[in-house]
Enzyme design. Sequence first.
Site, PDB file in Angstrom:
ATOM      1  N   SER A 278       0.841  -1.191   0.000  1.00 20.90           N
ATOM      2  CA  SER A 278       0.000   0.000   0.000  1.00 20.90           C
ATOM      3  C   SER A 278       0.878   1.243   0.000  1.00 20.90           C
ATOM      4  O   SER A 278       1.992   1.222   0.539  1.00 20.90           O
ATOM      5  CB  SER A 278      -0.904   0.002   1.236  1.00 20.90           C
ATOM      6  OG  SER A 278      -1.477   1.272   1.454  1.00 20.90           O
ATOM      7  N   ARG A 318     -17.384  -4.878 -48.212  1.00 19.95           N
ATOM      8  CA  ARG A 318     -16.455  -4.409 -47.179  1.00 19.95           C
ATOM      9  C   ARG A 318     -17.167  -3.339 -46.401  1.00 19.95           C
ATOM     10  O   ARG A 318     -17.735  -2.426 -46.982  1.00 19.95           O
ATOM     11  CB  ARG A 318     -15.149  -3.885 -47.768  1.00 19.95           C
ATOM     12  CG  ARG A 318     -14.119  -3.564 -46.673  1.00 19.95           C
ATOM     13  CD  ARG A 318     -12.748  -3.216 -47.240  1.00 19.95           C
ATOM     14  NE  ARG A 318     -12.323  -4.220 -48.189  1.00 19.95           N
ATOM     15  CZ  ARG A 318     -11.665  -3.945 -49.314  1.00 19.95           C
ATOM     16  NH1 ARG A 318     -11.364  -2.695 -49.612  1.00 19.95           N
ATOM     17  NH2 ARG A 318     -11.324  -4.912 -50.142  1.00 19.95           N
TER      18      ARG A 318
END
Length: 419
Positions: A278, A318
């Site tokens: 921490s 496409r």
Amino acid sequence: MTNLLWPGDQRGGRLLTDSAVLHAMVDVESAWLSGLAANALIPSNAADCDLHTLIDDTDLAALVEAADDGANPVIPLVVLLRQRAPEPTRRWIHRGLTSQDVLDTALMVTMREALRRVRGELATQLRHLGNLARTHRATAMVGRTLTQPAIPTTFGVKAAAWLNGVCDAADVVTQVRTPVQVGGAAGTLAASVEMATLMLGAADATDVAIRLADFTADTLGLDRRLPWHTVRAPVTSIGDAFVGCTDAWGRIAADVVTLGRPEIGELAEPAEPGRGGSSTMPNKTNPVLSVLLRRTAITAPPLAATLHTAAGLHNDERADGAWHAEWDTLRILGRRTVVAASHTSDLLAGLSVDTHRMAANLAATDVSGEQRAIASLLEKPATTTYLGIGDQIIDAALARAEFYLTATELLASTQRSPL
């Protein structure tokens, strides 16, 4: 590649980086060029130039900028290759291909490598989980439902549940395919057929075109397939396989963070110097591997959902945007899955199981309510155990894992490397 906001990204190494994609695109162009020569559609010496010598990572910035003008990076790549290649190679580069062929196939090349990495990590995880299930077959603990104590179980059964989840993921990953995608301008290989007809006068020009596609697939180590172009199942199936993995890993992490709470204290992540610290509380050790796995499990499904959304919007021959939406989405999902695979293997390799705490928690908790109710209903004394088919569940999971590991070893021994 680095990502400050995705801790652990370095575990992906070069996989699916811009550099990897660039070199995969050049691989595709090179394989196709060799195929043209091998099928006598161009002069044999036209394929003598090694296209990889013409491009390196210093070209990435220019290609990225130029891609903005054509909406894909293949167009500037082809321009650059043709500018730098000698004759007679220059004129034949990319002939018969289209941008979608190069990009789709290059992504399949990069996905093949990512899937290979994930398969290896899955095999490692199955071994670790198998050991946990065997070792703790009889380690009694509290079984919990809806966060509350329910009935007794064993940690071996819990490990078997994890094992089954990873086996489910492995089943899908083993079956997923990375097919070549070459179809020319509109997915019909028309240019290749035309070249075969004009150059060879071939009555079997269509067969020549298909052989050319197959040659490209074989050279790249991909699966042979006729053009799939706007049918995007090959992309979504890979995405689904990745999410199946992150689901299984997230489920393991969820148990670890819950059972690792100090008030429960039954599991703990492997201790490593500097891991889990921490910024303000030196007494604290955070379950960071599980935290990062949960992060991936949360964020992976929306990426796969984007792939499916795009697949449903591929129009014409496409798509106008749906195709483009896939590229980075698939790349991010693949890379994050590889990273999570590594995190999971580390977690399982050093997972600490506190059997004494499990026994103490079980002894301090009433988990016999259902058993007493059944005994009372039948007017019989309760049995001394209440573990159901726990042993059979463990045995079945171990058998599944062994089957997968055997199949993986066989696949590795027979898999042919790309040329």
